[in-house]
Write a protein that holds these residues in place. Sequence first.
Motif, short mmCIF file in Angstrom:
data_model
loop_
_atom_site.label_atom_id
_atom_site.label_comp_id
_atom_site.label_asym_id
_atom_site.label_seq_id
_atom_site.Cartn_x
_atom_site.Cartn_y
_atom_site.Cartn_z
N ILE A 78 0.83 -1.21 0.00
CA ILE A 78 0.00 0.00 0.00
C ILE A 78 0.86 1.25 0.00
O ILE A 78 0.54 2.24 -0.66
CB ILE A 78 -0.98 0.00 1.19
N GLU A 79 2.00 1.21 0.70
CA GLU A 79 2.85 2.40 0.80
C GLU A 79 3.77 2.58 -0.41
O GLU A 79 4.56 3.51 -0.46
CB GLU A 79 3.68 2.36 2.08
N GLY A 80 3.63 1.70 -1.40
CA GLY A 80 4.46 1.79 -2.60
C GLY A 80 4.04 2.91 -3.53
O GLY A 80 3.12 3.69 -3.23
N LYS A 81 4.70 2.98 -4.66
CA LYS A 81 4.42 4.01 -5.66
C LYS A 81 3.29 3.54 -6.57
O LYS A 81 3.29 2.41 -7.04
CB LYS A 81 5.68 4.29 -6.48
N MET A 130 -6.56 1.45 -1.28
CA MET A 130 -7.54 0.49 -0.79
C MET A 130 -6.87 -0.87 -0.58
O MET A 130 -5.83 -1.15 -1.14
CB MET A 130 -8.67 0.31 -1.80
N THR A 131 -7.51 -1.70 0.22
CA THR A 131 -7.05 -3.06 0.44
C THR A 131 -7.86 -3.99 -0.45
O THR A 131 -9.08 -3.87 -0.51
CB THR A 131 -7.25 -3.45 1.93
N PHE A 132 -7.16 -4.89 -1.14
CA PHE A 132 -7.82 -5.88 -1.99
C PHE A 132 -7.52 -7.28 -1.45
O PHE A 132 -6.46 -7.50 -0.87
CB PHE A 132 -7.28 -5.80 -3.42
N PRO A 133 -8.42 -8.23 -1.68
CA PRO A 133 -8.11 -9.62 -1.32
C PRO A 133 -6.88 -10.07 -2.10
O PRO A 133 -6.77 -9.80 -3.30
CB PRO A 133 -9.35 -10.41 -1.76
#
Length: 159
Positions: A78-81, A130-133
């Motif tokens: 998530i913290e990536g580019k 967002m978070t994805f499965p």
Amino acid sequence: MNITLITVGKIKEKYLKDAIDEYSKRLKRYCKLDIVEVSDEKTPDNASEKEEIQIKTKEGEAILKYIKDNMYVIVLAIEGKMLSSEELAYLIKDLGVKGDSNIAFVIGGSLGISKEVLNRADYKLSFSKMTFPHQMMRVILLEQIYRGFRINYGEPYHK
């Protein structure tokens, strides 16, 4: 070019398996694709932070066993580019031009990625805040890799 997907957990849903199989088949024209599944660890309900770190560490150790020294490692985090499809296509193309023809994409488990794997990463890529499965993320990633090759080869598809 060699692309390795290192993922935590197995795919159980048929519709996801079918999509993964379809993109794997399409990618054969452009690269050698390997998909490695490492076991996901059971997470107890109401796991403590310490337990979650232990689980991520154990999953991370399993991931690191499949990362070779000559691999360029792109971790989904998530913290990536965040990149556009065209920018991801360029990244893949640029790595090949520079001689980094062994690319490993890493998708962690439901708790994320261990700090050891993040430290090994050459690049941290985010698809969204967002978070994805993680099972669905495998399909999305394969589709974007396929789209990237189509873009790089000037072939229709990406619009």
